[in-house]
Design an enzyme around this catalytic site. Sequence first.
Site, short mmCIF file in Angstrom:
data_model
loop_
_atom_site.label_atom_id
_atom_site.label_comp_id
_atom_site.label_asym_id
_atom_site.label_seq_id
_atom_site.Cartn_x
_atom_site.Cartn_y
_atom_site.Cartn_z
N ASN A 205 -4.86 -4.92 -5.13
CA ASN A 205 -4.75 -3.53 -4.58
C ASN A 205 -5.90 -2.77 -3.38
OD1 ASN A 205 -5.27 -0.15 -5.83
ND2 ASN A 205 -7.36 -1.10 -5.59
N THR B 124 -9.80 9.79 -5.30
CA THR B 124 -10.59 8.23 -5.20
C THR B 124 -11.34 8.76 -3.52
OG1 THR B 124 -9.54 7.33 -3.87
CG2 THR B 124 -9.41 6.99 -6.04
N TYR C 67 0.21 3.02 8.23
CA TYR C 67 -0.05 2.41 7.38
C TYR C 67 1.19 2.72 6.12
CZ TYR C 67 -1.78 3.91 1.87
OH TYR C 67 -2.59 4.02 0.44
N LYS D 142 2.89 -0.59 3.80
CA LYS D 142 2.43 -0.43 2.45
C LYS D 142 4.51 -0.93 2.21
CE LYS D 142 -1.31 0.85 0.70
NZ LYS D 142 -1.76 -0.21 -0.20
P1 NAD Z 1 -10.59 3.65 -2.18
O1 NAD Z 1 -10.78 3.36 -0.82
O2 NAD Z 1 -11.93 4.52 -3.53
O3 NAD Z 1 -10.63 1.77 -2.46
C1 NAD Z 1 -10.69 1.18 -1.35
C2 NAD Z 1 -10.80 -0.15 -2.43
O4 NAD Z 1 -10.33 -1.18 -1.18
C3 NAD Z 1 -12.41 -0.24 -1.38
O5 NAD Z 1 -12.53 -0.94 -3.12
C4 NAD Z 1 -12.59 -1.02 -0.29
O6 NAD Z 1 -14.46 -1.71 -0.62
C5 NAD Z 1 -11.36 -1.60 -0.67
N1 NAD Z 1 -11.25 -2.57 0.84
C6 NAD Z 1 -10.94 -1.72 1.47
N2 NAD Z 1 -10.50 -2.34 3.25
C7 NAD Z 1 -11.11 -3.96 2.06
C8 NAD Z 1 -10.74 -5.07 3.08
N3 NAD Z 1 -11.08 -5.33 4.06
N4 NAD Z 1 -11.21 -6.01 2.36
C9 NAD Z 1 -11.75 -6.16 1.34
N5 NAD Z 1 -11.79 -4.58 0.59
C10 NAD Z 1 -11.31 -3.28 1.33
O7 NAD Z 1 -9.33 3.94 -2.29
P2 NAD Z 1 -8.38 3.82 -3.56
O8 NAD Z 1 -7.54 5.74 -3.67
O9 NAD Z 1 -8.46 3.30 -4.72
O10 NAD Z 1 -7.10 2.59 -2.97
C11 NAD Z 1 -6.34 1.68 -3.36
C12 NAD Z 1 -5.17 1.08 -3.14
O11 NAD Z 1 -3.97 2.62 -4.24
C13 NAD Z 1 -4.92 1.68 -1.30
O12 NAD Z 1 -4.16 0.30 -1.48
C14 NAD Z 1 -4.54 2.30 -1.37
O13 NAD Z 1 -4.14 2.18 0.05
C15 NAD Z 1 -3.55 2.67 -2.95
N6 NAD Z 1 -3.69 4.68 -2.87
C16 NAD Z 1 -4.52 5.42 -2.84
C17 NAD Z 1 -3.82 6.66 -3.15
C18 NAD Z 1 -4.42 7.60 -3.15
O14 NAD Z 1 -3.72 8.83 -2.69
N7 NAD Z 1 -5.54 7.97 -3.29
C19 NAD Z 1 -2.12 6.66 -3.46
C20 NAD Z 1 -1.61 5.78 -2.86
C21 NAD Z 1 -1.98 4.40 -2.42
#
Ligand code: NAD
Length: 252
Positions: free
Chosen positions: A91, A193, A158, A162
Amino acid sequence: MAMKLKNKTIIITGASSGIGAAAASLFAKSGANVVLGARREAQLEEIVGQIKHRNGHAVSLAGDVADEAYACALVQLAEKSFGGLDGAFNNAGFTGDMGSIEDMESDNWQKVIAVNLNSGFFAAKFQIPALRKRGGGSIVFTASFVGHTVGLPGMGAYAAAKSGLIGMTQVLAAEHGSENIRVNALLPGGTMTPMAGDDANFHEVIKGLHALKRMAEPTEIAAAAQFLLSDDASFVTGSAMLADGGNSISKF
Ligand code: NAD
């Protein structure tokens, strides 16, 4: 709470915040042994402490998901701590710098692809053999509506990463279905988030893109991931499952 993941050992990356942190808490409450990964060690240790305080089972290891050795180490930690691996919620991700493709620095492109897509390759490479040893299991990659149903300007790297995960998901599902290993992509909509920032005006715009006219709470996305990792999804594989609040079908 139904013990949907009882005795399953599950890796969760990006577990230090947002969707991954919500998943760590939910999966542990549902009976899973969770193996938490992200870069920030202190945050991971705090979440492990909270889970243990509730008599749950959790361990963590800090590292960078773009590092192949880290993907291997997380699987080894699962096997050493809990005797094997039953699932993974891959994730962790980040958007990188926003900007048009013609203006994008190639360094930004490479980094976004490394963290969001190469990480998936490394994860699967080490997780598949571990799941095979258990006679099956489930892998979930966090993808996005971006690059699948919506082309958002400024998010080219991105989107490429994805949607690349979705292609790899289909291949992995086809390669390992006969081994009882299911592989799915989960496509969240806008979720509250740290990734979504704290600009209320921006949040209002994003909310309006969704049929539900709101953004998701991280727990709602974690619940969708839990479904894919649980035996409730025993006939679901190779899917790109939207949990996007109708973002993809909403035009007004
Ligand atoms: P977030 O920033 O709260 O969490 C991201 C997490 O990934 C954090 O724990 C961060 O430390 C970790 N991370 C980032 N780069 C890293 C690396 N190089 N190595 C290890 N860990 C790493 O954001 P989120 O919204 O919880 O994101 C989780 C997933 O959901 C991501 O893949 C994001 O692309 C995806 N996503 C988020 C949204 C949104 O609107 N928040 C929408 C669609 C998809």
